[in-house]
Design a protein around this motif. Structure first.
Motif, mmCIF file in Angstrom:
data_model
loop_
_atom_site.group_PDB
_atom_site.id
_atom_site.type_symbol
_atom_site.label_atom_id
_atom_site.label_comp_id
_atom_site.label_asym_id
_atom_site.label_seq_id
_atom_site.Cartn_x
_atom_site.Cartn_y
_atom_site.Cartn_z
ATOM 1 N N ASP A 169 -64.498 -35.317 11.890
ATOM 2 C CA ASP A 169 -63.225 -35.823 12.417
ATOM 3 C C ASP A 169 -62.329 -34.669 12.841
ATOM 4 O O ASP A 169 -61.608 -34.765 13.852
ATOM 5 N N ALA A 170 -62.371 -33.574 12.082
ATOM 6 C CA ALA A 170 -61.537 -32.416 12.423
ATOM 7 C C ALA A 170 -61.941 -31.842 13.775
ATOM 8 O O ALA A 170 -61.079 -31.539 14.628
ATOM 9 N N GLU A 179 -63.469 -33.381 16.184
ATOM 10 C CA GLU A 179 -63.137 -34.339 17.248
ATOM 11 C C GLU A 179 -61.677 -34.200 17.658
ATOM 12 O O GLU A 179 -61.336 -34.307 18.842
ATOM 13 N N LYS A 180 -60.799 -33.973 16.679
ATOM 14 C CA LYS A 180 -59.387 -33.763 17.003
ATOM 15 C C LYS A 180 -59.197 -32.444 17.762
ATOM 16 O O LYS A 180 -58.421 -32.369 18.721
ATOM 17 N N LEU A 181 -59.911 -31.402 17.326
ATOM 18 C CA LEU A 181 -59.778 -30.099 17.988
ATOM 19 C C LEU A 181 -60.316 -30.127 19.416
ATOM 20 O O LEU A 181 -59.944 -29.279 20.238
ATOM 21 N N GLN A 229 -49.538 -28.351 16.055
ATOM 22 C CA GLN A 229 -49.632 -29.767 15.712
ATOM 23 C C GLN A 229 -51.006 -30.119 15.125
ATOM 24 O O GLN A 229 -51.109 -30.812 14.114
ATOM 25 N N LEU A 230 -52.027 -29.608 15.786
ATOM 26 C CA LEU A 230 -53.380 -29.912 15.322
ATOM 27 C C LEU A 230 -53.674 -29.265 13.976
ATOM 28 O O LEU A 230 -54.430 -29.807 13.159
ATOM 29 N N GLN A 277 -52.693 -31.536 11.369
ATOM 30 C CA GLN A 277 -53.534 -32.733 11.293
ATOM 31 C C GLN A 277 -54.906 -32.453 10.671
ATOM 32 O O GLN A 277 -55.444 -33.284 9.928
ATOM 33 N N VAL A 278 -55.487 -31.283 11.001
ATOM 34 C CA VAL A 278 -56.867 -31.027 10.563
ATOM 35 C C VAL A 278 -56.955 -30.346 9.202
ATOM 36 O O VAL A 278 -58.006 -30.410 8.553
ATOM 37 N N SER A 308 -59.500 -32.041 21.630
ATOM 38 C CA SER A 308 -58.379 -32.315 22.537
ATOM 39 C C SER A 308 -57.699 -31.041 23.029
ATOM 40 O O SER A 308 -56.852 -31.093 23.924
ATOM 41 N N THR A 332 -49.582 -27.204 20.716
ATOM 42 C CA THR A 332 -50.737 -28.052 20.388
ATOM 43 C C THR A 332 -51.489 -27.511 19.179
ATOM 44 O O THR A 332 -51.909 -28.269 18.293
#
Length: 682
Positions: A628-629, A631-633, A612-613, A616-617, A635, A609
């Motif tokens: 936004d970064a 908010e994704k983290l 993957q993150l 994305q970030v 998870s 995870t």
């Protein structure tokens, strides 16, 4: 319990107008606090303040303190008889009148009684006197042969409890029920029979509007109507309105006129002259242009108002003539030549002259403009001329016009509009919440001026200490930060400070000044965010990672403030704190993550995870899209919780332990690209 209304009025010679409201508020507060301390109940409190009086009316004031139950604990029941008798005597009773208190630690003698409440009327003198003694009066005066001291000579004292005079002797005055009417319209005693008729009797026949707020609104209505009658609009300065209210007991607005030739002078100079010297209001037409009229407020209802108006016109004419003379005289010398003469004016002994400062501002403003991709020559010229008007007659007479007169003189000299506007904007913002400079050159000069002062004072080891800040460095810091953040300027504060420091010829603390000033300025954001209602730990979380671009700093704080509202935030903050503690205890260099050593399903899932993150970030962080970064983290919570529930970080196998710590370091590094969320309190 029975209640009555209470009135206290202290009559004086005319009180300082700028201090009247603060004196009134403090007087009222002192009395109400005294009543509360004495445990006396009361209802509505009304303050009165006029040029010759401070008064407070309190409705439904209890006639007596409530009875109080008194309990005194004495010696143990096993104590010697003499000790028990001594305790009884101290309570005014005999030993057989004492009661026994049973406790876990044994039995004790106690004395219980009910103390009857004191009558309020006997306490009022002390409460009023204490309130007057505590008024914020910087310098007290004496009058006549008396040794009594107060802000102005005291003339009469009214103290009524219901319809009864409260006997008191305060400031050399004996209390009574007689106040005084208006100094001109009704200069004679007025008998007040009861507290509730105070304001009405002063109004008629006394010609005194005792209520400050009511008097202020009456003045407001009158001057607005006067502006409307002129076909324009009265511009109201609230501080001036308060001051005029404090000067009048029976206000009457009158309109006068001045010669139109004075309108050739910059309107701000005319307005300031009318406001500061004569306490006049001004009116503007539909286009916002100053009209050749003034509105004065007289403390008398004259039978011949035109005579009063003409008298004021005679007074204002030489004032405005002086302003016109200064303006015409100043235009005979260019702003550039005045700037050159600044080499005779010392800015600060170790930092050189104001001319030296002007040259530094000029160079730094050009550098800042260059960093922003703006016109460097305009910023450089504006910075050089910025302080020239300090040697003008107009600014010498009206110091509040510095910058503004530079604008007018620059235009007269043929300088560009952008240069002139920048000179005018250099001092913005002047106070908290004030407008910011708008032009490109104005922004550059405003920042440069403040950074020059900051680096100079820190460089000669004269930073602010405690409450002492003679050069207003805290305000200067916040001004720069507000400009950078609110004008969306992506500039590195540390870089600007280093450039500013390099422009000084020699600074004793040159090696440390950049770090010191950067830290000092960013610390100012703490109070700024608190004022905006941002949680202090959101600021601390960002401050911990030390971003030096204020705009970037602000984006991070906004992101952290949004993140903390997410349901996963508390758990992830706690996990980051745990990770931080684990990493802090490790010695030596961190190892790289080896996926082959990940054996537990929970650690394998977390590693997957995180990887993957991270992909994305990373682009989000690069764009400064921290919200936004994060908010994704968020998870990550499930996998992080699972890891700590199922994986032993401090494994016996050193390689496995180091690998798990490396995984946690990767996890923490993701969050640290925005802030140290381990500092969030949930």
């Amino acid at each position: 319990m029975s209640t009555r209304d209470f009135l206290v009025e202290l009559g004086t010679e005319e009180l300082p107008p700028k201090a009247l409201l603060s004196l009134s508020n403090a007087f009222t507060q002192g009395i109400t606090e005294g009543l509360k301390k004495a445990n006396i109940s009361f209802g509505e409190v009304t303050s009165y303040a006029a040029p010759r009086r401070l008064a407070v009316k309190i409705s439904q004031l209890s006639e007596q303190q409530p009875d109080a139950e008194i309990e005194k604990r004495g010696p143990s029941c096993k104590a010697p008889e003499k000790a028990v008798e001594g305790f009884a005597r101290s309570c005014g009773v005999t030993a057989d009148q004492l009661q026994v208190l049973n406790t876990d630690k044994g039995d004790y003698f106690i004395y219980k009684t009910v103390e009857k409440g004191t009558e309020t009327s006997s306490l009022l003198e002390g409460i009023v006197e204490q309130s007057l003694n505590n008024l914020p009066i910087p310098k007290r005066m004496r009058w006549g042969s008396s040794r009594v001291e107060f802000v102005r000579p005291a003339k009469w004292l009214v103290m009524l409890f219901g319809d009864q005079v409260v006997p008191a002797s305060i400031l050399g005055l004996e209390s009574g029920r007689h106040t005084m009417g208006h100094r001109f319209h009704y200069n004679q005693p007025i008998e007040i029979m009861a507290a509730d008729e105070y304001d009405q009797k002063l109004l008629s026949p006394g010609y005194v509007i005792a209520d400050f707020a009511a008097r202020r609104e009456k003045i407001r209505e009158q001057i607005i109507a006067a502006g409307t009658a002129l076909g324009g609009t009265t511009e109201i300065d609230e501080d001036l309105l308060d001051e005029v209210t404090a000067l009048n007991e029976w206000p009457v607005a009158l309109t006068g006129r001045f010669e139109e030739r004075f309108l050739d002078v910059p309107p701000e100079a005319l307005i300031l002259s009318m406001k500061e010297n004569q306490k006049y209001f001004h009116a503007v037409d539909a286009k916002g242009n100053l009209m050749p009229y003034f509105i004065t407020v007289a403390n008398i209802e004259s039978t011949d108002p035109q005579q009063v108006i003409e008298g004021n016109e005679k007074v204002i004419r030489p004032r405005l003539a002086d302003a016109a003379f200064f303006f015409e005289t100043d235009k005979k010398e260019t702003l550039a030549s005045r700037t050159e003469r600044l080499n005779t004016v010392v800015f600060q002994n170790q930092l050189g002259t104001v001319y030296d400062k002007a040259t530094r501002i000029s160079a730094l403003a050009a550098y800042i403009a260059g960093q922003l991709g703006n016109d460097q020559q305009t910023a450089e010229r504006a910075g050089y001329l910025a302080k020239g008007d300090l040697l003008s007659d107009m600014v010498y007479e009206f110091t509040d016009l510095q910058g503004l007169m530079g604008y007018h003189y620059a235009l007269h000299d043929g300088e560009g509009e952008a240069v002139a506007k920048a000179i005018n904007e250099q001092y913005l913002p002047k106070f908290a919440g004030d407008e910011l400079p708008e032009t490109e050159a104005g922004i550059a000069v405003a920042i440069a001026d403040r950074l020059d002062t900051l680096t100079g004072l820190f460089g000669i080891k004269q930073p602010p200490t405690g409450s002492k800040d003679p050069f207003a460095l805290r305000r200067a810091s916040l001004g720069v930060l507000r400009i950078l953040i609110e004008r969306n300027l992506d500039l590195d504060l540390k870089d600007l400070i280093a450039k500013a420091a390099s422009l000084h010829k020699s600074l004793p603390a040159a090696e440390t000044v950049t770090e010191q000033v950067t830290d000092f300025m960013l610390e100012r954001l703490r109070a700024w965010y608190e004022d905006k209602g941002v949680a202090i730990d959101s600021y601390l979380a960002v401050h911990a990672v030390k971003p030096t671009k204020p705009l970037d700093f602000d984006k991070r704080v906004s992101a952290v403030n949004a993140f903390r509202s997410l349901p996963q935030a508390a758990s992830l903050a706690a996990a980051n704190k745990r990770v931080s503690n684990i990493i802090a205890k490790q010695e030596g260099e961190a190892t790289a993550l080896n996926t082959a050593l990940l054996t537990e399903p929970a650690e394998q899932k977390l590693a997957q995870t995180v990887a993957q993150l991270s992909e994305q970030v990373t682009p989000l962080f690069a764009k400064g899209n921290y919200q936004d970064a994060l908010e994704k983290l968020a998870s990550l919570q499930t996998d992080v919780d699972s890891f700590f529930d199922n994986v032993m970080v401090m494994a016996d196998d050193e390689a496995v332990k180091a690998n798990r710590i490396a995984l946690l370091s990767q996890l923490r590094s993701l969050f640290l690209q925005t802030a140290d969320i381990s500092l969030l309190n949930g």
